[in-house]
Design a protein around this motif. Structure first.
Motif, short mmCIF file in Angstrom:
data_model
loop_
_atom_site.label_atom_id
_atom_site.label_comp_id
_atom_site.label_asym_id
_atom_site.label_seq_id
_atom_site.Cartn_x
_atom_site.Cartn_y
_atom_site.Cartn_z
N LEU A 1 0.87 -1.16 0.00
CA LEU A 1 0.00 0.00 0.00
C LEU A 1 0.91 1.22 0.00
O LEU A 1 1.68 1.42 0.95
N GLY A 2 0.86 1.98 -1.08
CA GLY A 2 1.77 3.11 -1.25
C GLY A 2 1.07 4.44 -1.13
O GLY A 2 -0.05 4.62 -1.63
N TRP A 3 1.74 5.41 -0.49
CA TRP A 3 1.25 6.77 -0.36
C TRP A 3 1.58 7.49 -1.65
O TRP A 3 2.75 7.63 -2.02
N MET A 4 0.57 7.96 -2.37
CA MET A 4 0.78 8.64 -3.65
C MET A 4 0.59 10.15 -3.54
O MET A 4 1.23 10.91 -4.27
N SER A 5 -0.29 10.60 -2.66
CA SER A 5 -0.53 12.03 -2.43
C SER A 5 -1.37 12.13 -1.15
O SER A 5 -1.80 11.10 -0.62
N PRO A 6 -1.64 13.34 -0.66
CA PRO A 6 -2.38 13.47 0.61
C PRO A 6 -3.74 12.78 0.64
O PRO A 6 -4.24 12.46 1.71
N ASP A 7 -4.34 12.54 -0.52
CA ASP A 7 -5.64 11.87 -0.52
C ASP A 7 -5.65 10.65 -1.45
O ASP A 7 -6.71 10.22 -1.89
N GLU A 8 -4.48 10.09 -1.72
CA GLU A 8 -4.41 8.98 -2.69
C GLU A 8 -3.45 7.90 -2.23
O GLU A 8 -2.32 8.17 -1.83
N LEU A 9 -3.91 6.67 -2.33
CA LEU A 9 -3.09 5.49 -2.05
C LEU A 9 -3.17 4.55 -3.26
O LEU A 9 -4.12 4.61 -4.04
N LEU A 10 -2.17 3.69 -3.38
CA LEU A 10 -2.17 2.67 -4.43
C LEU A 10 -1.94 1.33 -3.77
O LEU A 10 -0.92 1.12 -3.11
N LEU A 11 -2.89 0.43 -3.92
CA LEU A 11 -2.76 -0.93 -3.41
C LEU A 11 -2.28 -1.81 -4.56
O LEU A 11 -2.93 -1.88 -5.61
N VAL A 12 -1.14 -2.46 -4.36
CA VAL A 12 -0.56 -3.36 -5.36
C VAL A 12 -0.59 -4.76 -4.75
O VAL A 12 -0.10 -4.96 -3.63
N LEU A 13 -1.16 -5.71 -5.48
CA LEU A 13 -1.36 -7.05 -4.94
C LEU A 13 -1.38 -8.07 -6.06
O LEU A 13 -1.47 -7.71 -7.24
N PRO A 14 -1.30 -9.36 -5.70
CA PRO A 14 -1.41 -10.37 -6.76
C PRO A 14 -2.74 -10.22 -7.49
O PRO A 14 -3.79 -9.99 -6.88
N ARG A 15 -2.70 -10.35 -8.81
CA ARG A 15 -3.91 -10.16 -9.62
C ARG A 15 -5.04 -11.07 -9.18
O ARG A 15 -6.21 -10.69 -9.25
N ALA A 16 -4.71 -12.27 -8.68
CA ALA A 16 -5.75 -13.21 -8.25
C ALA A 16 -6.56 -12.67 -7.06
O ALA A 16 -7.68 -13.11 -6.83
#
Length: 172
Positions: free
Chosen positions: A52-67
């Motif tokens: 789970l990455g912090w992208m901006s003050p109101d944005e996160l990016l969850l990266v996970l196995p496609r399954a």
């Protein structure tokens, strides 16, 4: 024959969910649904398979196995149903590359105007690789770079060119 500075591989088995919300209000709901703590600014939290990455003050990016993508998308949508929020599958919009090896940072330093060598182990940087917007984080043995799929071939070419054998940076 000289060895390349790093191994460049494209990754196709990851899912990515963009989350936009008031993190102060919705942080606990996001953390519960994602199964990861909300990262500090410019950081990533991970359990080994999810990030789970912090992208901006109101944005996160969850990266996970496609399954795991569909279940995570449903859990986040449900958890944020009472919030003003966006939960969006952006997996097909992104190209992902692993840059692995002892000189992986040199490959990226040729392309990115940021201090990646000084980036903490749990750091995440939004930057550029040449003229292409990207995000970069560390992983064991190297880095991961994500960019828009529309410039994926361009990014691959940049990374492979920067990893050409014998092109290491002058240590001075």
């Amino acid at each position: 024959m000289a060895e390349a500075l790093a191994r460049i591989t494209q990754v196709d088995d990851l899912g990515m969910i963009q989350i936009r919300a008031d993190l102060a209000r919705a942080g606990d709901a996001i953390a519960g649904a994602a199964g990861l703590a909300i990262p500090d600014e410019g950081r990533v939290t991970s359990d080994g398979t999810r990030r789970l990455g912090w992208m901006s003050p109101d944005e996160l990016l969850l990266v996970l196995p496609r399954a795991e993508l569909a279940d995570a998308l449903a859990a986040l949508t449900d958890a944020l149903s009472t919030e003003h929020a966006l939960v969006l599958d952006v997996s097909d919009m992104r190209a992902v590359f692993r840059i692995q090896g002892a000189r992986a940072v040199q490959v990226l330093m040729k392309l990115c105007p940021t201090d990646l060598a000084g980036m903490p182990e749990d750091g995440l940087r939004r930057t550029r690789a040449a003229q292409a917007a990207c995000g970069i984080w560390r992983e064991p043995g190297g880095y991961v770079l994500i960019g828009f799929r529309s410039v994926g071939d361009y990014l691959r070419g940049l990374l492979e060119g920067a990893a050409v054998p014998g092109s290491q940076l002058d240590p001075r």
